[in-house]
Scaffold this motif. Structure first.
Motif, PDB file in Angstrom:
ATOM      1  N   GLY A  69       5.830   3.640 -19.557  1.00  0.00           N
ATOM      2  CA  GLY A  69       5.961   2.410 -18.804  1.00  0.00           C
ATOM      3  C   GLY A  69       4.599   1.944 -18.338  1.00  0.00           C
ATOM      4  O   GLY A  69       3.558   2.383 -18.844  1.00  0.00           O
ATOM      5  N   PHE A  70       4.588   1.060 -17.340  1.00  0.00           N
ATOM      6  CA  PHE A  70       3.321   0.548 -16.823  1.00  0.00           C
ATOM      7  C   PHE A  70       3.475   0.210 -15.351  1.00  0.00           C
ATOM      8  O   PHE A  70       4.586   0.054 -14.828  1.00  0.00           O
ATOM      9  N   TRP A  71       2.340   0.124 -14.673  1.00  0.00           N
ATOM     10  CA  TRP A  71       2.313  -0.218 -13.252  1.00  0.00           C
ATOM     11  C   TRP A  71       1.828  -1.653 -13.083  1.00  0.00           C
ATOM     12  O   TRP A  71       0.912  -2.098 -13.801  1.00  0.00           O
ATOM     13  N   ILE A  72       2.444  -2.368 -12.159  1.00  0.00           N
ATOM     14  CA  ILE A  72       1.962  -3.703 -11.814  1.00  0.00           C
ATOM     15  C   ILE A  72       1.690  -3.757 -10.321  1.00  0.00           C
ATOM     16  O   ILE A  72       2.281  -3.019  -9.533  1.00  0.00           O
ATOM     17  N   GLN A  73       0.763  -4.624  -9.958  1.00  0.00           N
ATOM     18  CA  GLN A  73       0.417  -4.779  -8.549  1.00  0.00           C
ATOM     19  C   GLN A  73       0.241  -6.246  -8.217  1.00  0.00           C
ATOM     20  O   GLN A  73      -0.331  -7.015  -8.994  1.00  0.00           O
ATOM     21  N   ASP A  74       0.739  -6.618  -7.058  1.00  0.00           N
ATOM     22  CA  ASP A  74       0.600  -7.981  -6.552  1.00  0.00           C
ATOM     23  C   ASP A  74      -0.769  -8.102  -5.889  1.00  0.00           C
ATOM     24  O   ASP A  74      -1.058  -7.397  -4.918  1.00  0.00           O
ATOM     25  N   PRO A  75      -1.637  -8.978  -6.401  1.00  0.00           N
ATOM     26  CA  PRO A  75      -2.966  -9.098  -5.787  1.00  0.00           C
ATOM     27  C   PRO A  75      -2.929  -9.789  -4.432  1.00  0.00           C
ATOM     28  O   PRO A  75      -3.906  -9.739  -3.676  1.00  0.00           O
ATOM     29  N   ASP A  76      -1.805 -10.415  -4.129  1.00  0.00           N
ATOM     30  CA  ASP A  76      -1.674 -11.135  -2.862  1.00  0.00           C
ATOM     31  C   ASP A  76      -0.847 -10.287  -1.895  1.00  0.00           C
ATOM     32  O   ASP A  76       0.373 -10.424  -1.803  1.00  0.00           O
ATOM     33  N   ALA A  77      -1.504  -9.380  -1.199  1.00  0.00           N
ATOM     34  CA  ALA A  77      -0.808  -8.411  -0.352  1.00  0.00           C
ATOM     35  C   ALA A  77      -0.273  -9.067   0.918  1.00  0.00           C
ATOM     36  O   ALA A  77      -0.805 -10.069   1.393  1.00  0.00           O
ATOM     37  N   ASP A  78       0.795  -8.456   1.447  1.00  0.00           N
ATOM     38  CA  ASP A  78       1.275  -8.898   2.757  1.00  0.00           C
ATOM     39  C   ASP A  78       0.442  -8.211   3.837  1.00  0.00           C
ATOM     40  O   ASP A  78      -0.525  -7.504   3.550  1.00  0.00           O
ATOM     41  N   ASP A  79       0.813  -8.396   5.091  1.00  0.00           N
ATOM     42  CA  ASP A  79       0.019  -7.826   6.184  1.00  0.00           C
ATOM     43  C   ASP A  79       0.662  -6.578   6.777  1.00  0.00           C
ATOM     44  O   ASP A  79       0.373  -6.195   7.899  1.00  0.00           O
ATOM     45  N   ASN A  80       1.532  -5.926   5.981  1.00  0.00           N
ATOM     46  CA  ASN A  80       2.226  -4.734   6.463  1.00  0.00           C
ATOM     47  C   ASN A  80       1.737  -3.517   5.670  1.00  0.00           C
ATOM     48  O   ASN A  80       1.993  -3.394   4.463  1.00  0.00           O
ATOM     49  N   ASP A  81       1.038  -2.615   6.354  1.00  0.00           N
ATOM     50  CA  ASP A  81       0.489  -1.439   5.671  1.00  0.00           C
ATOM     51  C   ASP A  81       1.568  -0.504   5.142  1.00  0.00           C
ATOM     52  O   ASP A  81       1.291   0.347   4.285  1.00  0.00           O
ATOM     53  N   ALA A  82       2.789  -0.626   5.637  1.00  0.00           N
ATOM     54  CA  ALA A  82       3.857   0.282   5.212  1.00  0.00           C
ATOM     55  C   ALA A  82       4.445  -0.099   3.856  1.00  0.00           C
ATOM     56  O   ALA A  82       5.127   0.713   3.226  1.00  0.00           O
ATOM     57  N   THR A  83       4.199  -1.323   3.403  1.00  0.00           N
ATOM     58  CA  THR A  83       4.804  -1.776   2.145  1.00  0.00           C
ATOM     59  C   THR A  83       3.788  -1.684   1.020  1.00  0.00           C
ATOM     60  O   THR A  83       2.718  -2.305   1.090  1.00  0.00           O
ATOM     61  N   SER A  84       4.119  -0.955  -0.024  1.00  0.00           N
ATOM     62  CA  SER A  84       3.246  -0.866  -1.184  1.00  0.00           C
ATOM     63  C   SER A  84       3.259  -2.180  -1.951  1.00  0.00           C
ATOM     64  O   SER A  84       4.268  -2.885  -2.005  1.00  0.00           O
ATOM     65  N   GLU A  85       2.130  -2.481  -2.585  1.00  0.00           N
ATOM     66  CA  GLU A  85       2.020  -3.683  -3.414  1.00  0.00           C
ATOM     67  C   GLU A  85       2.095  -3.361  -4.900  1.00  0.00           C
ATOM     68  O   GLU A  85       1.876  -4.233  -5.746  1.00  0.00           O
ATOM     69  N   GLY A  86       2.398  -2.086  -5.234  1.00  0.00           N
ATOM     70  CA  GLY A  86       2.484  -1.688  -6.635  1.00  0.00           C
ATOM     71  C   GLY A  86       3.843  -1.094  -6.948  1.00  0.00           C
ATOM     72  O   GLY A  86       4.536  -0.583  -6.058  1.00  0.00           O
ATOM     73  N   TYR A 119       0.472   8.235   1.645  1.00  0.00           N
ATOM     74  CA  TYR A 119       0.545   8.242   0.182  1.00  0.00           C
ATOM     75  C   TYR A 119       1.726   7.393  -0.305  1.00  0.00           C
ATOM     76  O   TYR A 119       1.607   6.650  -1.280  1.00  0.00           O
ATOM     77  N   GLU A 120       2.862   7.502   0.385  1.00  0.00           N
ATOM     78  CA  GLU A 120       4.038   6.723  -0.028  1.00  0.00           C
ATOM     79  C   GLU A 120       3.780   5.225   0.090  1.00  0.00           C
ATOM     80  O   GLU A 120       4.254   4.442  -0.741  1.00  0.00           O
ATOM     81  N   SER A 121       3.025   4.822   1.087  1.00  0.00           N
ATOM     82  CA  SER A 121       2.735   3.394   1.263  1.00  0.00           C
ATOM     83  C   SER A 121       1.831   2.860   0.154  1.00  0.00           C
ATOM     84  O   SER A 121       1.669   1.638   0.020  1.00  0.00           O
ATOM     85  N   LEU A 122       1.246   3.773  -0.622  1.00  0.00           N
ATOM     86  CA  LEU A 122       0.387   3.392  -1.750  1.00  0.00           C
ATOM     87  C   LEU A 122       1.054   3.670  -3.099  1.00  0.00           C
ATOM     88  O   LEU A 122       0.424   3.491  -4.149  1.00  0.00           O
ATOM     89  N   GLU A 123       2.320   4.087  -3.086  1.00  0.00           N
ATOM     90  CA  GLU A 123       3.014   4.425  -4.336  1.00  0.00           C
ATOM     91  C   GLU A 123       2.938   3.260  -5.318  1.00  0.00           C
ATOM     92  O   GLU A 123       3.292   2.133  -4.997  1.00  0.00           O
ATOM     93  N   GLY A 124       2.473   3.549  -6.523  1.00  0.00           N
ATOM     94  CA  GLY A 124       2.388   2.539  -7.571  1.00  0.00           C
ATOM     95  C   GLY A 124       1.167   1.659  -7.512  1.00  0.00           C
ATOM     96  O   GLY A 124       0.939   0.839  -8.412  1.00  0.00           O
ATOM     97  N   MET A 125       0.354   1.806  -6.461  1.00  0.00           N
ATOM     98  CA  MET A 125      -0.817   0.937  -6.314  1.00  0.00           C
ATOM     99  C   MET A 125      -2.047   1.513  -7.003  1.00  0.00           C
ATOM    100  O   MET A 125      -2.136   2.713  -7.280  1.00  0.00           O
ATOM    101  N   ASN A 126      -2.994   0.646  -7.263  1.00  0.00           N
ATOM    102  CA  ASN A 126      -4.279   1.034  -7.822  1.00  0.00           C
ATOM    103  C   ASN A 126      -5.112   1.663  -6.705  1.00  0.00           C
ATOM    104  O   ASN A 126      -5.408   1.008  -5.702  1.00  0.00           O
TER     105      ASN A 126
END
Length: 613
Positions: free
Chosen positions: A76-93, A190-197
């Protein structure tokens, strides 16, 4: 075909567990998220807990930049939203599971439609956390060659010192439903960064490259540092938050994985998506891999025993049998002679029968031992003799057909073995008196083999030795493994360590036997040793030492030197030698020759104790 029978209790229990930990879809939160008028973004999918609020729901045209493509294993592959929200608890990937080899490339801007799910590496009963993913995807490439979202740095400043929150007892001890606190807990971070670059800078290697092309580093160079460069697991509260597993995205045929030992450095920048797998938890799957700079670590050599010192050692030789290549026998033999200085008594664990894993009823290990002792002699060592008790076929666990057992090797030029009506697999040796002194009724003999604690497990081997006129009792052990225990990254916090119950019973049985010897002679020299499969701070070790019958000799070492095994980047104690009260003065050495190195003759480090009876 759907069964007409009522659902079994086991299935009901699994469903209850899934509901409690949030792994089944259908919650009000999920429904609310699914009908939102705004386009679904990756951080909406990830949410603020470990379980997606959209778990089980379809999503359409989720946008992101491809940050990594995996063409093997879980493809598979990972995608990330370059436009992050302002909540550190939510991963962008997020990971997009394709099953087939993905057709996208790093830098593609894509829109993904599919079903949100929570994949649990190892299955629901493993205790592992889940990976939020989009499966059965339809992918549209909008553009290519885009800049990647800036990698988030993982380092000693960003990873919290506290490992994990306490599990929610209302949810069976699970942390799945708890709101992430990435600034407070390492696992939440680490969980808040799951899937992120993500990226790390130059980091020390704390787990050598293994056969599966992975290694472990620490981003906290000061955290419980071992004397030789690793990270010591010194208590259940010392999980070592800076540890991170490193893999690579490139297939091995395209790019060989670097070979590293503990204490080496992974230099430069290592960057890629943060994944989670069943064999180590959070893993940086490197798109860009740093360069290994070799350290100076070399296998240790213990000090030879003095003329009046008895040297007793234990070594797990990892399923040794005659079908192993001669090179393995020669390497193990060389270690006995050069690194262990030819101990007077050597207890071996994991000696297999004469045809190894062939399951044909063979239980004798005469050929295995003849081949090994010949290799030791050829390496310049003594002409060791051996004593053992053959197990019953398929009754002692281990590799099917291998019939592993403990064996005593001893140097007859230095020590003699007292033969007393040698026991068989099912006969318990007892404690008696001979000439007013404690003695074994069977030597060699097995300790309490009918005790249920030893079901499908190796029974202890006891023997009586004489050194310079003094009797020494040696009990060789290989306690039950940690198989079935949950990993440190489990969604249960603290993790469930189910294997401890059996080892606790085994320790109590051995402790009781030692107390029988000491009841006959409080000044008896007794050594209990082997692969205890548990830590020096564990309930198992406490039970072995109960009542002052034994002392865990590894506790005589500085904390930075207490380890015999490296697991997931944690240097820890599994192999031990324990002493009875009469053995007041001794020198102890955990001889580090395997666990820290990519090239291993065994995955355990041998232990040596020297004393004057």
């Amino acid at each position: 075909m759907r069964s007409s029978h009522p659902r079994s209790a086991a299935v009901a229990a699994l469903v209850a567990t899934a509901l409690a930990t949030g792994l089944l879809a259908g919650s009000a939160d999920a429904a609310e998220g699914a009908v939102s008028a705004d386009p679904i973004r990756i951080h909406d999918i990830q949410g603020t807990t470990r379980i997606s609020p959209l778990n089980g729901k379809p999503v359409t045209d989720v946008e992101g930049i491809v940050t990594g493509v995996r063409t093997y294993g879980s493809r598979g592959f990972w995608i990330q939203d370059p436009d992050a929200d302002d909540n550190d608890a939510t991963s962008e990937g997020v990971f997009v599971f394709t099953n087939a080899v993905p057709t996208v490339a790093v830098g593609d801007a894509v829109k993904v439609s599919g079903t949100v799910g929570e994949y649990i590496p190892g299955g629901l009963t493993s205790g592992n956390q889940s990976v939020t993913q989009i499966s059965k995807p339809t992918v549209t490439v909008v553009s290519s060659g885009n800049a990647l979202p800036e990698a988030t740095a993982i380092n000693e400043y960003t990873v919290p010192a506290e490992y994990a929150p306490a599990g929610d007892q209302a949810a069976g001890g699970s942390i799945n439903g708890l709101t992430l606190e990435p600034a407070r807990y390492a696992l939440d971070h680490y969980e808040s960064l799951e899937g992120m670059n993500v990226k790390i800078g130059t980091s020390r290697v704390v787990g050598a490259t293994d056969p599966y092309a992975e290694l472990w580093v620490t981003v906290k160079g000061w955290e419980n540092t071992a004397k030789r460069g690793g990270t010591v697991y010194g208590s259940y509260e010392s999980q070592n938050t800076g540890r991170l597993q490193i893999q690579q995205l490139a297939p091995l045929a395209q790019q060989p994985f670097p070979v590293a030992n503990v204490g080496d450095r992974l230099t430069g920048t290592t960057e890629g998506p943060l994944d989670f797998n069943q064999f180590g938890g959070y893993t940086l799957v490197a798109r860009t891999l740093g360069t290994v700079k070799a350290g100076t670590l070399a296998p240790e050599k213990t000090k030879p025993q003095a003329e009046q010192e008895l040297a007793v050692a234990t070594y797990n030789v990892e399923n040794l049998d005659p079908t192993d290549p001669q090179e393995k026998f020669d390497a193990l033999a060389k270690a006995v002679v050069e690194n262990l200085a030819s101990p007077d008594v050597l207890a071996l664990e994991e000696i297999q029968d004469d045809n190894g894993a062939k399951n044909d009823g063979t239980v004798s290990a005469e050929q295995t031992l003849a081949k090994f002792t010949a290799a030791i002699s050829a390496a310049g060592g003594p002409a060791y003799q051996w004593r053992t008790v053959n197990p019953e076929d398929k009754k002692d666990g281990g590799e099917p057909g291998g019939n592993i057992r403990q064996v005593f090797l001893f140097n007859p030029a230095r020590v003699s073995f007292t033969e007393r009506a040698p026991g068989d697999a099912v006969t318990a040796t007892g404690v008696t008196k001979v000439n007013g002194k404690a003695a074994l009724s069977h030597s060699p003999g097995r300790v309490d083999p009918a005790n249920p604690a030893w079901a499908d497990s190796r029974k202890p081997l006891a023997g009586e030795f004489v050194f310079r006129g003094k009797t020494v009792f040696v009990i060789a052990n290989h306690f039950g493994s940690k198989g079935g225990d949950e990993g440190l990254t489990s969604h249960h916090q603290p993790p469930v360590r189910s294997s401890e119950a059996k080892r606790l019973q085994q320790a109590q049985a051995v402790n009781g036997f030692v107390k029988q010897i000491l009841a006959e002679d409080k000044n008896a020299n007794v050594l209990v040793l082997g692969d205890i499969n548990d830590f020096e701070f564990s309930a198992t070790t406490d039970a072995l030492a109960d009542g002052g019958a034994l002392y865990p000799a590894i506790k005589s070492l500085p904390k930075a030197e207490r380890y015999s095994y490296v697991y997931q980047g944690n240097a820890q104690v599994l192999d031990q030698i324990l002493t009875s009260p009469a053995i007041k003065k001794f020198t102890y050495d955990s001889v580090h020759i395997n666990a820290e190195f990519s090239a291993q003759n065994s995955d355990h480090d041998p232990q040596v104790l020297r004393f004057r009876p």
